[in-house]
Design an enzyme around this catalytic site. Structure first.
Site, PDB file in Angstrom:
ATOM      1  N   TRP A 129      40.979  40.629  32.387  1.00  0.00           N
ATOM      2  CA  TRP A 129      41.346  39.339  32.948  1.00  0.00           C
ATOM      3  C   TRP A 129      40.039  38.803  33.524  1.00  0.00           C
ATOM      4  CZ3 TRP A 129      41.288  36.715  37.630  1.00  0.00           C
ATOM      5  CH2 TRP A 129      42.121  35.588  37.711  1.00  0.00           C
ATOM      6  N   CYS A 139      42.771  43.489  35.166  1.00  0.00           N
ATOM      7  CA  CYS A 139      42.097  44.382  34.235  1.00  0.00           C
ATOM      8  C   CYS A 139      42.748  45.767  34.294  1.00  0.00           C
ATOM      9  CB  CYS A 139      40.609  44.547  34.519  1.00  0.00           C
ATOM     10  SG  CYS A 139      39.708  43.016  34.429  1.00  0.00           S
TER      11      CYS A 139
END
Ligand code: F6R
Length: 592
Positions: A76, A2
């Site tokens: 993610w 992320c």
């Protein structure tokens, strides 16, 4: 995993967030979103599944008022599937936030909040973090105190970028075990997972330490320590330039990074005399090399070299295992931590364990100022420059090059030193130029389902990395085996035309490897034989032969790996794979 970004300043925040998210996309790319506050003080949250280009498309098709502050996120997924509901930013009451990391005790906190009639709409841990900060904020109106009070209940890792709806000029941020930097510019400031997101606008940044709190407005940044005292900002200057984050004419970042290896490796060996010659790793009684994925494969090369040339026992350990086992460290153990990003959660945790057990820790890291580089007793930077492709190439070879540099002083072999100092020419003129041969091999294997890599000794370690490279970017199942081990079971999988990529560069075990290759050929394998000019093979036990320059055993992996990287690259290209962003992956694995 992320990427988070925050912007406050004179420019259009939407554009700045999109720019930042595109740079951070390598950290996760299953969904994304932004929250902005427009000139009428309205909050607007726009989210999309898929890549940032899809978010951009959505933004371009929305009416968005002028705005100068906002936060964004590229995800993610860890908790909950990638969809718009689970995508960040999350909102609860007065609080909007983006998060990188994992709140491990989120179920417990959620249950506590549910008793207070808080409702949840997503499957994420982040929504719970957002709701909890909002819950505390209803009682504690000092925002920094509120964030500290809330986050002290969070177990796990987090980098948070937060906007309170009643303070539309400020972004608040804090972190624990996930990276966060603050970009400093004139009339504008940034919060980000890394400097790439704002490097186009400023190279000045503050590294936020664990459990520090930042209050960031257009023209002011205040940092508080965990006692909530204001602390002095140390402004760092990023040496990486914006152009290093561009493809510079290459089709993919991966290809660019493969071709950067001659320069990266040459720079490392140039540093030998002044920087590495006096580091004596031979004084330790044993060495652990701890890392994940490709970095762990670089460690395997290190093991062969250190055991062969320094006679010191080396354990190569997968960091995610190391952190939970009884690690046998004594006060004469050196723990070498390898990490390109310097942020891999398992590797960072393993480093902390090694330190707790009083080992000496030496980190080999690419990203300057990353968590691992800050925690280790000593850090050697690879200075490979930013690696954007998710599959590592120059990150891996630069780790191998540093490991080689650490044994050179004990070998003291001028021929090897000369060879390493000439590595850029060898790679450029005799390896990276064999494009047609790599493409030919790729054409032969791209439609296969299973591929085996075999080799002995250091070639086996190289096979491990070659196999990982192939599977992660081309999605072809592949396995690496010590050539002599195949006959103990796996050879049953070899049938007519099964590709076997066989590597033999070490003259001490060359004949043994050839015998193992013949065993696969006898069972129908399609053999792609990778060797060096040193060996003259009249015997035709292969289908294709790739001949690389003759080098010492010490340098051989640096010659073979770029060839394997390019075979993987062209194989994935034949299959139209998303080479720089393979499915399900992310560059910086900051979750367990
Ligand atoms: C594979 C790859 C990964 C990383 C691993 C460790 O191409 O890139 O296997 O090597 O996730 O990452 P770092 O080195 O950043 O700790």
């Amino acid at each position: 995993m992320c990427g988070i970004i925050g912007y406050v300043g004179k420019q259009n925040a939407t554009n700045m967030l999109l720019h930042g998210l595109k740079k951070l996309e390598y950290r996760g790319y299953d969904s994304s979103g932004i929250a902005i506050i427009d000139s009428y003080n309205n909050f607007q949250i726009i989210k999309s599944i898929g890549k940032i280009s899809e978010l951009e498309f959505k933004i371009n098709n929305n009416t968005i008022q002028k705005n100068n502050i906002g936060i964004g996120h590229t995800r993610w997924a860890t908790h909950g599937i990638p969809n718009e509901v689970n995508a960040h930013p999350h909102e609860c009451g007065d609080v909007i936030l983006v998060h990188n990391g994992i709140i491990e005790n989120y179920i417990e906190i959620k249950q506590e909040l549910e008793k207070e009639n808080v409702e949840f709409y997503t499957q994420t841990d982040t929504e719970v973090a957002c709701a909890y900060i909002n819950f505390i904020y209803s009682k504690e109106k000092d925002k920094i105190k509120c964030i500290k009070e809330a986050t002290k209940h969070f177990k796990g890792s987090y980098a948070l970028s937060i906007i309170f709806k009643d303070d539309i000029n400020t972004i608040y941020a804090t972190r624990l075990n996930s990276p966060l930097v603050i970009g400093i510019s004139k009339d504008e400031n940034f919060v980000s997972s890394d400097v790439s997101a704002f490097l186009k606008f400023t190279n000045k940044y503050i590294l936020l330490n664990h459990l520090e709190y930042a209050k960031v407005s257009k023209d002011n940044v205040t940092i508080y320590n965990d006692n909530l005292e204001i602390i002095q900002n140390t402004i760092n200057i990023a040496n990486w330039s914006e152009s290093e984050y561009e493809k510079s004419g290459y089709d993919h970042f991966m290809l660019k990074e493969i071709y950067e290896q001659p320069k990266v490796l040459k720079n490392i060996f140039n540093r030998y005399e002044n920087e590495f010659k006096d580091i004596d790793i031979s004084k330790y009684s044993n060495i652990h090399i701890v890392a994940c994925g490709s970095a762990m494969h670089a460690g395997l090369i290190g093991k062969y070299l250190i055991e062969n040339y320094l006679n010191i026992p080396v354990n190569v350990e997968i960091a995610s295992e190391y952190r939970y086992k009884n690690t046998l460290i004594n006060n004469n153990t050196l723990v070498i931590i390898l990490s390109q990003s310097g942020e891999t959660a398992d590797t960072l945790a393993a480093l902390k364990i090694a330190k707790e057990k009083n080992a000496t820790t030496l980190a080999i890291v690419n990203v300057v100022g990353s968590s691992i580089s800050r925690e280790a007793d000593k850090t050697i930077y690879t200075y490979a420059g930013p690696e954007i492709a998710v599959a590592t190439t120059k990150g891996y070879t630069s780790q191998v090059a540093i490991l080689i540099s650490l044994i050179l002083n004990k070998i003291n072999d001028q021929k090897v030193l000369n060879e390493l100092n000439n590595i850029d020419n060898i790679l450029t003129n005799s390896v990276l130029n064999k494009i047609e041969e790599f493409k030919d091999i790729a054409d032969k294997i791209y439609n296969k389902n299973d591929i085996f890599f075999i080799g002995r000794g250091i070639d086996y370690a190289t096979c491990m990395e070659g196999s990982l490279k192939l599977k992660e970017i081309s999605y072809i199942h592949s396995e690496a085996y010590p050539a002599g081990e195949l006959k103990h079971g796996t050879i049953s999988l070899i049938e007519d035309f099964t590709p076997v990529i066989a590597i033999a560069t070490d003259k001490n075990i060359y004949e043994k490897t050839i015998s193992n290759i013949k065993e696969t050929k006898a069972r129908g394998a399609y053999v792609i034989f990778i060797t060096t000019e040193e060996f003259d093979t009249t015997d035709k036990f292969y289908d294709i032969k790739l001949v690389l320059p003759k080098t010492s055993n010490i340098s051989s992996s640096l010659i073979v790996i770029p060839a394997l990287q390019l075979i993987s690259y062209y194989t994935a290209k034949n299959k139209n794979c998303d080479i720089d962003k393979p499915k399900n992956l992310a560059k910086s694995v900051t979750v367990e």
